[in-house]
Design a protein around this motif. Structure first.
Motif, PDB file in Angstrom:
ATOM      1  N   MET A 113      -5.965 -15.080   7.598  1.00 33.82           N
ATOM      2  CA  MET A 113      -5.085 -15.200   6.494  1.00 33.82           C
ATOM      3  C   MET A 113      -3.812 -14.211   6.489  1.00 33.82           C
ATOM      4  O   MET A 113      -2.540 -14.546   6.159  1.00 33.82           O
ATOM      5  N   ILE A 114      -3.931 -13.131   7.285  1.00 31.79           N
ATOM      6  CA  ILE A 114      -2.992 -12.126   7.455  1.00 31.79           C
ATOM      7  C   ILE A 114      -1.788 -12.999   8.312  1.00 31.79           C
ATOM      8  O   ILE A 114      -0.651 -12.851   8.025  1.00 31.79           O
ATOM      9  N   LYS A 115      -2.269 -13.768   9.374  1.00 27.06           N
ATOM     10  CA  LYS A 115      -1.386 -14.546  10.208  1.00 27.06           C
ATOM     11  C   LYS A 115      -0.535 -15.291   9.372  1.00 27.06           C
ATOM     12  O   LYS A 115       0.705 -15.236   9.510  1.00 27.06           O
ATOM     13  N   ARG A 116      -1.048 -16.139   8.358  1.00 24.97           N
ATOM     14  CA  ARG A 116      -0.395 -17.043   7.618  1.00 24.97           C
ATOM     15  C   ARG A 116       0.703 -16.105   6.765  1.00 24.97           C
ATOM     16  O   ARG A 116       1.711 -16.817   6.657  1.00 24.97           O
ATOM     17  N   ALA A 117       0.198 -15.436   6.023  1.00 22.00           N
ATOM     18  CA  ALA A 117       1.104 -14.387   5.290  1.00 22.00           C
ATOM     19  C   ALA A 117       2.316 -13.949   6.269  1.00 22.00           C
ATOM     20  O   ALA A 117       3.407 -13.873   5.529  1.00 22.00           O
ATOM     21  N   GLY A 173       5.729 -12.760   4.845  1.00 18.83           N
ATOM     22  CA  GLY A 173       5.196 -11.422   4.328  1.00 18.83           C
ATOM     23  C   GLY A 173       5.233 -10.256   5.470  1.00 18.83           C
ATOM     24  O   GLY A 173       5.501 -10.427   6.566  1.00 18.83           O
ATOM     25  N   LYS A 174       5.378  -9.052   4.984  1.00 17.23           N
ATOM     26  CA  LYS A 174       5.336  -8.098   5.839  1.00 17.23           C
ATOM     27  C   LYS A 174       4.310  -7.050   5.506  1.00 17.23           C
ATOM     28  O   LYS A 174       4.013  -6.908   4.301  1.00 17.23           O
ATOM     29  N   VAL A 175       3.622  -6.144   6.264  1.00 18.75           N
ATOM     30  CA  VAL A 175       2.658  -5.316   5.889  1.00 18.75           C
ATOM     31  C   VAL A 175       3.091  -3.888   6.573  1.00 18.75           C
ATOM     32  O   VAL A 175       3.311  -3.677   7.734  1.00 18.75           O
ATOM     33  N   MET A 207      -4.746  -5.850   4.088  1.00 18.56           N
ATOM     34  CA  MET A 207      -3.628  -5.901   4.600  1.00 18.56           C
ATOM     35  C   MET A 207      -2.731  -7.407   4.151  1.00 18.56           C
ATOM     36  O   MET A 207      -1.932  -7.609   3.826  1.00 18.56           O
ATOM     37  N   TRP A 208      -3.884  -8.244   3.746  1.00 16.69           N
ATOM     38  CA  TRP A 208      -3.427  -9.512   3.149  1.00 16.69           C
ATOM     39  C   TRP A 208      -2.741  -9.173   1.807  1.00 16.69           C
ATOM     40  O   TRP A 208      -1.762 -10.104   1.448  1.00 16.69           O
ATOM     41  N   VAL A 209      -3.303  -8.493   0.992  1.00 15.88           N
ATOM     42  CA  VAL A 209      -2.958  -8.198  -0.270  1.00 15.88           C
ATOM     43  C   VAL A 209      -1.560  -7.379  -0.208  1.00 15.88           C
ATOM     44  O   VAL A 209      -0.618  -7.908  -0.990  1.00 15.88           O
ATOM     45  N   ALA A 210      -1.271  -6.576   0.840  1.00 18.43           N
ATOM     46  CA  ALA A 210      -0.166  -5.900   0.979  1.00 18.43           C
ATOM     47  C   ALA A 210       0.795  -6.952   1.476  1.00 18.43           C
ATOM     48  O   ALA A 210       2.060  -6.707   0.897  1.00 18.43           O
ATOM     49  N   ARG A 262       1.111  -9.915   0.635  1.00 19.11           N
ATOM     50  CA  ARG A 262       1.559 -10.862  -0.486  1.00 19.11           C
ATOM     51  C   ARG A 262       2.274 -10.042  -1.629  1.00 19.11           C
ATOM     52  O   ARG A 262       3.049 -10.753  -2.311  1.00 19.11           O
ATOM     53  N   LEU A 263       1.621  -9.017  -1.756  1.00 14.63           N
ATOM     54  CA  LEU A 263       2.386  -8.214  -3.009  1.00 14.63           C
ATOM     55  C   LEU A 263       3.563  -7.233  -2.586  1.00 14.63           C
ATOM     56  O   LEU A 263       4.279  -6.756  -3.528  1.00 14.63           O
ATOM     57  N   GLY A 264       3.889  -7.145  -1.224  1.00 11.92           N
ATOM     58  CA  GLY A 264       4.815  -6.548  -0.918  1.00 11.92           C
ATOM     59  C   GLY A 264       4.611  -4.950  -1.133  1.00 11.92           C
ATOM     60  O   GLY A 264       5.672  -4.101  -1.575  1.00 11.92           O
ATOM     61  N   ILE A 265       3.365  -4.468  -1.027  1.00 10.06           N
ATOM     62  CA  ILE A 265       2.991  -2.900  -1.325  1.00 10.06           C
ATOM     63  C   ILE A 265       2.556  -2.520   0.083  1.00 10.06           C
ATOM     64  O   ILE A 265       2.197  -3.431   0.938  1.00 10.06           O
ATOM     65  N   PRO A 266       2.500  -1.250   0.445  1.00  9.57           N
ATOM     66  CA  PRO A 266       1.942  -0.747   1.543  1.00  9.57           C
ATOM     67  C   PRO A 266       0.494  -0.780   1.435  1.00  9.57           C
ATOM     68  O   PRO A 266      -0.219  -0.835   0.467  1.00  9.57           O
ATOM     69  N   VAL A 267      -0.132  -0.671   2.869  1.00  5.49           N
ATOM     70  CA  VAL A 267      -1.498  -0.455   2.847  1.00  5.49           C
ATOM     71  C   VAL A 267      -1.667   1.015   3.419  1.00  5.49           C
ATOM     72  O   VAL A 267      -0.787   1.268   4.277  1.00  5.49           O
ATOM     73  N   ILE A 268      -2.748   1.700   3.196  1.00  4.57           N
ATOM     74  CA  ILE A 268      -2.854   2.962   3.606  1.00  4.57           C
ATOM     75  C   ILE A 268      -3.803   2.826   4.663  1.00  4.57           C
ATOM     76  O   ILE A 268      -4.681   2.126   4.761  1.00  4.57           O
ATOM     77  N   ASP A 269      -3.496   3.705   6.154  1.00  7.23           N
ATOM     78  CA  ASP A 269      -4.410   3.731   7.075  1.00  7.23           C
ATOM     79  C   ASP A 269      -5.278   5.013   6.782  1.00  7.23           C
ATOM     80  O   ASP A 269      -5.374   5.812   7.584  1.00  7.23           O
TER      81      ASP A 269
END
Lengths: 359, 359
Positions: free
Chosen positions: A32-36, A41-43, A111-114, A116-123
């Motif tokens: 899913m992330i690869k497709r995004a 999309g960016k993460v 990661m996928w949500v990030a 798609r929505l253009g928001i950061p993901v926290i490590d």
């Protein structure tokens, strides 16, 4: 840092290792992330220590039986709906998302949500590995409520759940996930930046990626991938990794109880007795000739002896040649309050927790 | 009109009759209303035809197994919480509440809510009797969504459920009610005044009260309570009532399936063969020597032959002397769309609906 395309497989490999035998297949989420990313999309992965205290963070995850997931691939809209409905319920936009669980598929969903929505993901995450139930979170150990939780399915149905106790939240939301066909998508533990910094297990997404990268490098260069993991861990707050046992799977007892995969596996060594591991989705305790070698929340992972590929509890089979590793977890996961929730007692084991000691 | 204290027992008696063998014990709810009136509460019952088109109405109800309710008495706070959370979710105050079901306990819950919140209760409902599932509503027949629904328990836990189809709403909310211990309280089918006027079964609370009053008057004056009901019904849109059979219960087959009380009862007459009634919580079909005498959604109620007290399906016992009555329901409940939802096919019966005909 921005997630690179070729880090996705590393992430999945490391997340499977940290799944401790459970957590669901991260490769579905990886696709899913690869497709995004292919779709532009960016993460952006950000350090929890860089968070402002008052931002809103909403973790996202899959909830349900990993085996169901394989037959019922997510469209992704489910988790975006859960996220959006929780924002609407809170009447506030989230600054970022993050995992509740780094082991297995739930490292990939945020990661996928990030992307798609253009928001950061926290490590960072709330389990530092995989656990079977959503109240088993360091967030809750430190007083963060899992509620309100939003849960959605692929038909457009969703619910917002508010429970006084996180354990009730697990019970109610699990019931909905079952009625949703066994797998659903959730947004929950809405938190401030301050709460993330205080209650999460930090730097676990980059940990998973680095474990995955080192294993792959070792494989490509003909080095020992187990040694690659063991050599790396002292650089992290998962300070110690060791090999518990090498042998052949000679017996697997496995049933499905209350929606969990419960059972035990016996592994015979060539000339050093046998290792028995009990599991509830994840591996809980490893005993060699009756003596406890490792116990939850420390991570016990059974891997293919050649490739170091983790074998999840539902894929254990007679005859597999395996190597069993154990990894010590960060201090935030072994406080008395943490052990109450997801230590041996949290799983009904009689044995007390015992820290891992270097040989 | 304002509900008088001595009308509460009448309401419960009539609601039990309209329960068609199910619907839960209204006397528990009656006790709650009595206490609320004693504490100074008032219940204003208003005619649906007097509603302004654009007011918001939120029906309230108990959801779950009536047998559980007896062991788990409501505090009442559950239903007030469900009501308040749905208002909050809709970001709008409700003008009134109303029943979704006039048969059984759910005629009383909205009365109690009205007394406690100081809002009116509307003299109408969505079933015109009792049915086992919350999508079996005239509201839904005419396009009103049951969602969003709020469901709460006695611990302070609650959920808001949004489902695309009312049948999914039933499935999901039923799952939550089961995890809440088998009984929970709901606020759902939020509607405009215009929708209430167009989609409800009207004047059913006053119908229940009048049936209850006439039965009690007949008992006190030594008249026939069955005749009292039959004589009254032609004044209402439940135009026809008749006695189907009188006899002794000789066989009861009853199991619990998917949370419902399912089975059949056989009643032997003195010299006129036997009557067999099949039920799913409520009585669905009555056959005399194989011939259908009455079928859902028409109301079939089994009553004590002396007192005319309704006997619910879970209290049927060998040896009871009973009289079985059938009552025709209003036109809004027998349209093709209504029959799809809660006619014979809605319950998996092969027999088609047949209107009742005067002897």
């Amino acid at each position: 840092m921005e997630l690179a395309y070729d880090q996705i497989d590393d992430l999945c490999r490391g997340a499977a290792f940290l799944g401790a035998g459970g957590g669901g297949d991260p490769y579905i989420g990886g696709l899913m992330i690869k497709r995004a990313l292919q779709e532009g999309g960016k993460v952006e992965i950000i350090d929890p220590d860089d968070l402002d205290d008052d931002v809103l963070v909403i973790p996202t995850a899959m909830m349900g039986a990993p085996t169901v997931l394989i037959e019922k691939l997510p469209s992704g809209d489910e988790v975006l709906r859960a996220f959006a409905e929780l924002e609407k319920h809170l009447d506030r936009k989230a600054f970022a998302t993050m995992p509740i669980e780094v082991g297995g598929i739930n490292s990939t969903i945020p990661m996928w949500v990030a992307a798609r929505l253009g928001i950061p993901v926290i490590d960072a995450d709330g389990m530092g590995r995989a656990f079977p139930e959503i109240h088993m979170e360091t967030f809750g150990v430190h007083g963060v409520s899992g509620s309100p939780l939003a849960i959605a399915n692929e038909h457009g149905d969703y619910a917002i759940v508010n429970a006084v106790k996180n354990q009730s939240l697990e019970w109610i939301a699990r019931g909905i996930a079952i009625r949703f066909g066994g797998a659903a998508y959730i947004a929950e533990y809405p938190m401030s930046g301050e709460q993330v910094k205080r209650t999460s297990v930090k730097h676990t997404l980059t940990l998973a990626m680095e474990i995955g990268r080192r294993v792959e490098l070792a494989r490509q260069s003909g080095q020992d991938p187990f040694a690659a993991i063991i050599d790396f861990l002292p650089e992290t707050h998962y300070s110690l990794g060791k090999i518990l046992f090498t042998g052949k799977v000679v017996d697997v007892k496995r049933t499905t109880e209350r929606g969990f995969t419960v059972g035990r596996v016996t592994i015979d060594g060539v000339d050093q007795g046998s290792l028995m591991i009990e599991f509830q989705n994840e591996n809980l305790i490893a005993r060699k000739n009756g003596q406890v070698l490792a116990i939850v929340p420390n991570i016990i992972t059974i891997m293919d002896v050649e490739t170091a590929e983790p074998i999840t509890t539902e894929f254990l089979r007679y005859g597999q040649r395996v190597r069993v590793m154990a990894v010590s977890v960060p201090e935030i996961m072994t406080s008395p309050a943490a052990l109450d929730l997801f230590g041996p007692q949290g799983f009904g084991l009689k044995e007390p927790f015992q820290p891992m000691i270097a040989d």
